[in-house]
Write an enzyme that holds these catalytic residues in place. Structure first.
Site, PDB file in Angstrom:
ATOM      1  N   ALA A 106       0.809  -1.215   0.000  1.00 37.26           N
ATOM      2  CA  ALA A 106       0.000   0.000   0.000  1.00 37.26           C
ATOM      3  C   ALA A 106       0.842   1.265   0.000  1.00 37.26           C
ATOM      4  O   ALA A 106       0.307   2.358  -0.152  1.00 37.26           O
ATOM      5  CB  ALA A 106      -0.933  -0.004   1.211  1.00 37.26           C
ATOM      6  N   THR A 107       2.167   1.137   0.152  1.00 40.16           N
ATOM      7  CA  THR A 107       3.043   2.307   0.079  1.00 40.16           C
ATOM      8  C   THR A 107       4.087   2.178  -1.023  1.00 40.16           C
ATOM      9  O   THR A 107       4.631   3.183  -1.465  1.00 40.16           O
ATOM     10  CB  THR A 107       3.769   2.556   1.411  1.00 40.16           C
ATOM     11  OG1 THR A 107       4.504   1.378   1.783  1.00 40.16           O
ATOM     12  CG2 THR A 107       2.761   2.873   2.505  1.00 40.16           C
ATOM     13  N   ARG A 154       7.005  -3.691  -5.809  1.00 39.54           N
ATOM     14  CA  ARG A 154       8.245  -4.234  -6.349  1.00 39.54           C
ATOM     15  C   ARG A 154       7.914  -5.286  -7.381  1.00 39.54           C
ATOM     16  O   ARG A 154       6.921  -6.023  -7.240  1.00 39.54           O
ATOM     17  CB  ARG A 154       9.098  -4.892  -5.259  1.00 39.54           C
ATOM     18  CG  ARG A 154       9.703  -3.978  -4.240  1.00 39.54           C
ATOM     19  CD  ARG A 154       8.810  -3.774  -3.040  1.00 39.54           C
ATOM     20  NE  ARG A 154       8.257  -4.993  -2.501  1.00 39.54           N
ATOM     21  CZ  ARG A 154       8.948  -5.823  -1.703  1.00 39.54           C
ATOM     22  NH1 ARG A 154      10.187  -5.557  -1.360  1.00 39.54           N
ATOM     23  NH2 ARG A 154       8.376  -6.906  -1.220  1.00 39.54           N
ATOM     24  N   THR A 192       3.068  -2.891   6.616  1.00 39.46           N
ATOM     25  CA  THR A 192       2.123  -1.803   6.848  1.00 39.46           C
ATOM     26  C   THR A 192       1.075  -2.241   7.856  1.00 39.46           C
ATOM     27  O   THR A 192       0.731  -1.523   8.795  1.00 39.46           O
ATOM     28  CB  THR A 192       1.456  -1.390   5.524  1.00 39.46           C
ATOM     29  OG1 THR A 192       2.469  -1.025   4.599  1.00 39.46           O
ATOM     30  CG2 THR A 192       0.515  -0.226   5.734  1.00 39.46           C
ATOM     31  N   ASP A 229      -1.472 -10.718  -0.331  1.00 42.77           N
ATOM     32  CA  ASP A 229      -0.042 -10.803  -0.026  1.00 42.77           C
ATOM     33  C   ASP A 229       0.239 -11.609   1.236  1.00 42.77           C
ATOM     34  O   ASP A 229       1.284 -12.266   1.337  1.00 42.77           O
ATOM     35  CB  ASP A 229       0.592  -9.411   0.055  1.00 42.77           C
ATOM     36  CG  ASP A 229      -0.146  -8.438   0.960  1.00 42.77           C
ATOM     37  OD1 ASP A 229      -1.044  -8.859   1.708  1.00 42.77           O
ATOM     38  OD2 ASP A 229       0.178  -7.233   0.912  1.00 42.77           O
ATOM     39  N   GLY A 250       8.672  -6.970   6.095  1.00 41.08           N
ATOM     40  CA  GLY A 250       9.585  -5.882   6.390  1.00 41.08           C
ATOM     41  C   GLY A 250       9.918  -5.751   7.863  1.00 41.08           C
ATOM     42  O   GLY A 250      11.035  -5.365   8.232  1.00 41.08           O
ATOM     43  N   ASN A 255      -6.025  -9.008  12.288  1.00 41.39           N
ATOM     44  CA  ASN A 255      -5.378  -7.836  11.718  1.00 41.39           C
ATOM     45  C   ASN A 255      -5.009  -6.895  12.860  1.00 41.39           C
ATOM     46  O   ASN A 255      -5.883  -6.407  13.581  1.00 41.39           O
ATOM     47  CB  ASN A 255      -6.329  -7.121  10.763  1.00 41.39           C
ATOM     48  CG  ASN A 255      -6.493  -7.838   9.448  1.00 41.39           C
ATOM     49  OD1 ASN A 255      -5.739  -7.612   8.520  1.00 41.39           O
ATOM     50  ND2 ASN A 255      -7.488  -8.721   9.374  1.00 41.39           N
TER      51      ASN A 255
END
Length: 489
Positions: free
Chosen positions: A14-15, A18, A260, A238, A408, A297
């Site tokens: 969302a940011t 790749r 995120t 994802d 990440g 979430n």
């Protein structure tokens, strides 16, 4: 598999997005990032949209680069969930897709509840009630010209696949996030859509992850420099791809896909649809090979990255992420705890001020500096991971021997160590590119690689990728921190 299979793994966040070249062989699993681009919701008159055509352009550039640098055997796309585009009778996009962070669904869950209760929704979809679920987005569009004219709904990765191939469909792991998918039958919940007055006929045919969709359209092939290359439906949510990307381990594992968002939970063979699971707001999403991702979430590193953006807007040029993390290492631990899942942290804005407001409301010490705010965010995230992994294990009747933290966030050593400390079990951090690896492995299997099941895929990851192990440390009183959070001070 005599020669390695080389595919383009398109991994959209969302940011940022790749495009990776993923090479898969009997003893080989290698990723190379060949194209990266900025992404993000675009504000227009108070609304938030995705630049879908801009994303498509960047995907084409990335695929072209993969084809330019070596053989290209397949293409797969994964992205975030729930957001969609509407197509007209000619297959044209009616409007830019809205971002799930748009406020148009404010108050919509309460409207839906007047027709279909939360318990009824959960019994069909098994989904955590989030205000941006596709079902709520669609209800917010009832009566609009776009929905009235729509002939087809395509979730974002399926929309991009459609533009590459001309074939419309919905991959099941992403469809399972909509609130309009029956988690038991693995089909669209058309009766539910009818009860809500939604045009159920716009829901496209469903595909399994690993299905070969179609070859690139001739004009697309001409642009990227290859012809006849198939596009493959991967775990297009994802997180579904990221869970495939968990390396093999002994014992029962929980996972945290940390980016995120943080997706925190277990991989199961069947959904958990008890009233206790619904009350705890756990979700049952489809995974690769018919598995269920039983998860919660949890607000993720979005809160930290949005804080960094806020400080940059205020021209605090020395407040960089590396500097914040270095400072947070020596900040007093567990000094301030906030509810990291508070809805006020969902939308863009002055995140540091919101963190301070949350602390003030619950009587916690107010973090005054950027470093103290960063430490508050990381401590609060680790506490949320602890609470929800333990709860998932209880609801599913499972033990957790180890936690895999991928994405990440696996590169954030302080967060990984705090998570191990909070849970009291080892944390295995990495790979950071778990979603792209899962994407590439599902493609490779569809193209003939000897990867018969998830165990074989994960074993290949284990043999080709290092992970960092964080052992739990004693000394911090996580129980008291939990008690402070639940008691409101």
């Amino acid at each position: 598999m005599s020669e390695p299979i080389r595919v383009a793994a398109v991994d959209l966040g969302a940011t940022s997005g790749r495009v990776m070249a993923c090479r898969v062989g009997a003893r080989t699993l290698h990723l190379e990032e060949l194209h990266r681009f900025d992404n993000g919701a675009v504000p227009v008159h108070g609304d938030l949209f995705w630049d879908a055509l801009g994303i498509h352009r960047e995907v084409l550039v990335g695929i072209r680069e993969v084809a330019r640098t070596g053989p290209l055997h397949g293409i797969g796309i994964d992205s975030w969930a729930v957001d969609y585009g509407l197509l007209d009778a000619d297959g044209r996009l009616l409007a830019n897709p809205r971002s799930h962070r748009d406020r148009r669904t404010d108050g919509v869950p309460a409207r839906v509840r007047e027709t279909v209760t939360d318990a009824e929704l959960y019994d069909v979809s098994g989904l955590q009630q989030l205000p941006f679920n596709t079902v709520y987005q669609l209800v917010s569009e009832l009566g609009t010209p776009a929905l009235e004219a729509a002939v087809q709904l395509l979730l974002l990765p399926d929309l991009l696949t459609y533009w590459l191939t001309g074939e419309a469909g919905a991959e099941r792991t992403n469809a399972s996030t909509t609130g309009l998918y029956d988690v038991r039958t693995r089909e669209w919940a058309t009766d539910l859509a009818k009860r809500l007055g939604l045009p159920w006929s716009i829901l496209p045919p469903l595909r399994d992850p690993g299905a070969v969709v179609a070859p690139l359209l001739p004009e697309v092939g001409e642009y990227v420099g290859v012809t006849g290359v198939p596009v493959i439906a991967v775990g297009s949510h994802d997180t579904a791809s990221a869970v495939v990307g968990v390396p093999a381990t002994e014992g029962s594992f929980a996972y945290i896909s940390s980016g995120t968002w943080s997706l925190v939970g277990l991989e199961l063979d069947a959904p958990v649809l008890t009233e206790e699971a619904r009350a705890a707001d756990f979700t049952n999403e489809g995974g690769v090979d018919g598995t269920i991702r039983f998860l919660k979430n949890v607000m993720g590193l979005w809160v930290l990255s949005e804080s960094v953006r806020t400080w940059a807007d205020k021209r605090l040029t020395d407040v960089t992420l590396p500097a914040l993390l270095a400072g947070a290492e020596v900040e007093p631990p567990l000094r301030t705890i906030v509810d990291i899942n508070d809805p006020r942290l969902l939308t863009p804005g002055d995140m540091p001020s919101r963190i301070q407001d949350l602390a003030r409301e619950t009587g916690e010490p107010i973090p005054r500096t950027p470093v103290a705010i960063a430490r508050t965010i990381l401590d609060s995230l680790a506490l949320a991971y602890r609470r929800n992994i333990r709860l998932a294990a209880t609801l599913a009747g499972r033990e957790v021997d180890v936690v895999h933290l991928v994405g990440g966030g696996s590169q954030n050593s302080l967060l990984c160590q705090l998570t191990a400390d909070a849970l009291g079990v080892p944390v295995l951090a990495g790979p950071a590119e778990a979603a792209a690896l899962g994407n590439g492995l599902v493609q490779a299997r569809a193209l003939g690689a000897d990867l018969p099941d998830l165990a074989a895929m994960r074993d290949l990851i284990r043999r080709t990728h290092d992970v960092r192990r964080f052992e739990p440390r004693s000394g911090l009183d996580w129980d008291s921190a939990e008690s402070r959070l639940t008691s409101g001070g």
